[in-house]
Design a protein around this motif. Structure first.
Motif, PDB file in Angstrom:
ATOM      1  N   GLU A  66     -13.897  -4.677  -8.067  1.00  0.00           N
ATOM      2  CA  GLU A  66     -13.690  -3.229  -8.112  1.00  0.00           C
ATOM      3  C   GLU A  66     -12.822  -2.779  -6.934  1.00  0.00           C
ATOM      4  OE1 GLU A  66     -13.765   0.531  -9.648  1.00  0.00           O
ATOM      5  OE2 GLU A  66     -14.549  -1.275 -10.588  1.00  0.00           O
ATOM      6  N   GLN A  67     -13.133  -3.270  -5.757  1.00  0.00           N
ATOM      7  CA  GLN A  67     -12.352  -2.905  -4.565  1.00  0.00           C
ATOM      8  C   GLN A  67     -10.914  -3.407  -4.688  1.00  0.00           C
ATOM      9  OE1 GLN A  67     -13.731  -4.570  -0.841  1.00  0.00           O
ATOM     10  NE2 GLN A  67     -12.502  -3.164   0.371  1.00  0.00           N
ATOM     11  N   GLY A  68     -10.729  -4.611  -5.197  1.00  0.00           N
ATOM     12  CA  GLY A  68      -9.391  -5.162  -5.385  1.00  0.00           C
ATOM     13  C   GLY A  68      -8.586  -4.343  -6.378  1.00  0.00           C
ATOM     14  N   ARG A  69      -9.248  -3.917  -7.459  1.00  0.00           N
ATOM     15  CA  ARG A  69      -8.582  -3.092  -8.471  1.00  0.00           C
ATOM     16  C   ARG A  69      -8.162  -1.754  -7.894  1.00  0.00           C
ATOM     17  NH1 ARG A  69      -9.782   0.955 -11.321  1.00  0.00           N
ATOM     18  NH2 ARG A  69     -11.980   0.897 -10.825  1.00  0.00           N
ATOM     19  N   GLU A  70      -9.031  -1.139  -7.110  1.00  0.00           N
ATOM     20  CA  GLU A  70      -8.699   0.155  -6.492  1.00  0.00           C
ATOM     21  C   GLU A  70      -7.490   0.026  -5.561  1.00  0.00           C
ATOM     22  OE1 GLU A  70     -12.321   1.449  -4.609  1.00  0.00           O
ATOM     23  OE2 GLU A  70     -13.306   1.833  -6.537  1.00  0.00           O
ATOM     24  N   ILE A  71      -7.445  -1.038  -4.780  1.00  0.00           N
ATOM     25  CA  ILE A  71      -6.310  -1.251  -3.875  1.00  0.00           C
ATOM     26  C   ILE A  71      -5.036  -1.487  -4.678  1.00  0.00           C
ATOM     27  CG2 ILE A  71      -5.326  -2.810  -2.151  1.00  0.00           C
ATOM     28  CD1 ILE A  71      -8.230  -3.168  -1.094  1.00  0.00           C
ATOM     29  N   ALA A  72      -5.122  -2.310  -5.726  1.00  0.00           N
ATOM     30  CA  ALA A  72      -3.948  -2.604  -6.556  1.00  0.00           C
ATOM     31  C   ALA A  72      -3.426  -1.332  -7.229  1.00  0.00           C
ATOM     32  CB  ALA A  72      -4.289  -3.657  -7.601  1.00  0.00           C
ATOM     33  N   GLU A  73      -4.323  -0.484  -7.712  1.00  0.00           N
ATOM     34  CA  GLU A  73      -3.898   0.769  -8.343  1.00  0.00           C
ATOM     35  C   GLU A  73      -3.215   1.685  -7.325  1.00  0.00           C
ATOM     36  OE1 GLU A  73      -7.518   2.207 -10.113  1.00  0.00           O
ATOM     37  OE2 GLU A  73      -7.149   1.093 -11.975  1.00  0.00           O
ATOM     38  N   LYS A  74      -3.754   1.736  -6.124  1.00  0.00           N
ATOM     39  CA  LYS A  74      -3.146   2.557  -5.075  1.00  0.00           C
ATOM     40  C   LYS A  74      -1.750   2.032  -4.725  1.00  0.00           C
ATOM     41  CE  LYS A  74      -3.811   4.161  -0.364  1.00  0.00           C
ATOM     42  NZ  LYS A  74      -4.583   4.059   0.863  1.00  0.00           N
ATOM     43  N   LEU A  75      -1.613   0.718  -4.609  1.00  0.00           N
ATOM     44  CA  LEU A  75      -0.312   0.113  -4.316  1.00  0.00           C
ATOM     45  C   LEU A  75       0.687   0.418  -5.434  1.00  0.00           C
ATOM     46  CD1 LEU A  75      -1.518  -3.350  -3.008  1.00  0.00           C
ATOM     47  CD2 LEU A  75      -0.386  -1.573  -1.650  1.00  0.00           C
ATOM     48  N   GLU A  76       0.226   0.311  -6.671  1.00  0.00           N
ATOM     49  CA  GLU A  76       1.103   0.588  -7.811  1.00  0.00           C
ATOM     50  C   GLU A  76       1.585   2.046  -7.796  1.00  0.00           C
ATOM     51  OE1 GLU A  76       1.092  -0.573 -12.410  1.00  0.00           O
ATOM     52  OE2 GLU A  76      -0.502   0.825 -11.864  1.00  0.00           O
ATOM     53  N   ARG A  77       0.670   2.971  -7.540  1.00  0.00           N
ATOM     54  CA  ARG A  77       1.058   4.393  -7.471  1.00  0.00           C
ATOM     55  C   ARG A  77       2.068   4.623  -6.354  1.00  0.00           C
ATOM     56  NH1 ARG A  77      -4.429   5.159  -8.342  1.00  0.00           N
ATOM     57  NH2 ARG A  77      -4.800   5.529  -6.136  1.00  0.00           N
ATOM     58  N   THR A  78       1.834   4.019  -5.205  1.00  0.00           N
ATOM     59  CA  THR A  78       2.744   4.173  -4.070  1.00  0.00           C
ATOM     60  C   THR A  78       4.131   3.634  -4.413  1.00  0.00           C
ATOM     61  OG1 THR A  78       0.911   3.970  -2.504  1.00  0.00           O
ATOM     62  CG2 THR A  78       3.130   3.561  -1.647  1.00  0.00           C
ATOM     63  N   LYS A  80       5.461   3.181  -7.425  1.00  0.00           N
ATOM     64  CA  LYS A  80       6.084   4.010  -8.462  1.00  0.00           C
ATOM     65  C   LYS A  80       6.660   5.285  -7.851  1.00  0.00           C
ATOM     66  CE  LYS A  80       3.710   2.624 -12.666  1.00  0.00           C
ATOM     67  NZ  LYS A  80       2.803   3.041 -13.738  1.00  0.00           N
ATOM     68  N   THR A  81       5.932   5.869  -6.933  1.00  0.00           N
ATOM     69  CA  THR A  81       6.403   7.090  -6.270  1.00  0.00           C
ATOM     70  C   THR A  81       7.662   6.806  -5.460  1.00  0.00           C
ATOM     71  OG1 THR A  81       4.144   7.948  -6.151  1.00  0.00           O
ATOM     72  CG2 THR A  81       5.767   8.949  -4.676  1.00  0.00           C
ATOM     73  N   LEU A  82       7.664   5.706  -4.729  1.00  0.00           N
ATOM     74  CA  LEU A  82       8.845   5.340  -3.937  1.00  0.00           C
ATOM     75  C   LEU A  82      10.052   5.069  -4.837  1.00  0.00           C
ATOM     76  CD1 LEU A  82       7.293   3.025  -1.210  1.00  0.00           C
ATOM     77  CD2 LEU A  82       8.347   5.258  -0.861  1.00  0.00           C
ATOM     78  N   ARG A  83       9.842   4.371  -5.949  1.00  0.00           N
ATOM     79  CA  ARG A  83      10.944   4.107  -6.886  1.00  0.00           C
ATOM     80  C   ARG A  83      11.491   5.413  -7.449  1.00  0.00           C
ATOM     81  NH1 ARG A  83       7.671   0.714  -9.991  1.00  0.00           N
ATOM     82  NH2 ARG A  83       7.147  -0.898  -8.521  1.00  0.00           N
ATOM     83  N   TRP A  84      10.578   6.302  -7.836  1.00  0.00           N
ATOM     84  CA  TRP A  84      10.986   7.606  -8.376  1.00  0.00           C
ATOM     85  C   TRP A  84      11.809   8.370  -7.335  1.00  0.00           C
ATOM     86  CZ3 TRP A  84       9.696  12.510  -6.615  1.00  0.00           C
ATOM     87  CH2 TRP A  84      10.123  13.578  -7.421  1.00  0.00           C
TER      88      TRP A  84
END
Length: 88
Positions: A66-78, A80-84
């Motif tokens: 669960e903790q790993g998934r939360e970190i991975a989702e946060k990294l993905e959002r970050t 995606k935001t940087l790419r945008w």
């Protein structure tokens, strides 16, 4: 959140993507995706397991905790935001 190297973050994202696509990730899939050899993957997986971020047993599928998934989702959002932002 544990202190992670960029490489460890990339492994979490790779596992996250493979887990979404296939339900789990294998060492072979991760190695292929990251373009590294299996022993390198195993080394990082052991570190991530010790931090409580992945469920890993030798010769078994790899999944995020669960903790790993939360970190991975946060990294993905970050990322995606940087790419945008950079595309604007």
């Amino acid at each position: 959140m544990p202190e992670l190297s960029k490489s460890m973050e990339q492994y979490l994202e790779t596992i996250y993507d493979l887990q979404r696509e296939n339900g789990a990730a294998s060492v072979t899939d991760i190695a292929s995706n990251r373009e590294v050899k299996s022993p390198s993957v195993t080394y990082v997986l052991r570190k991530l397991k010790s931090l409580g971020l992945v469920n890993y047993k030798r010769y078994r599928s790899v999944t995020l905790t669960e903790q790993g998934r939360e970190i991975a989702e946060k990294l993905e959002r970050t990322h995606k935001t940087l790419r945008w932002f950079l595309e604007m």
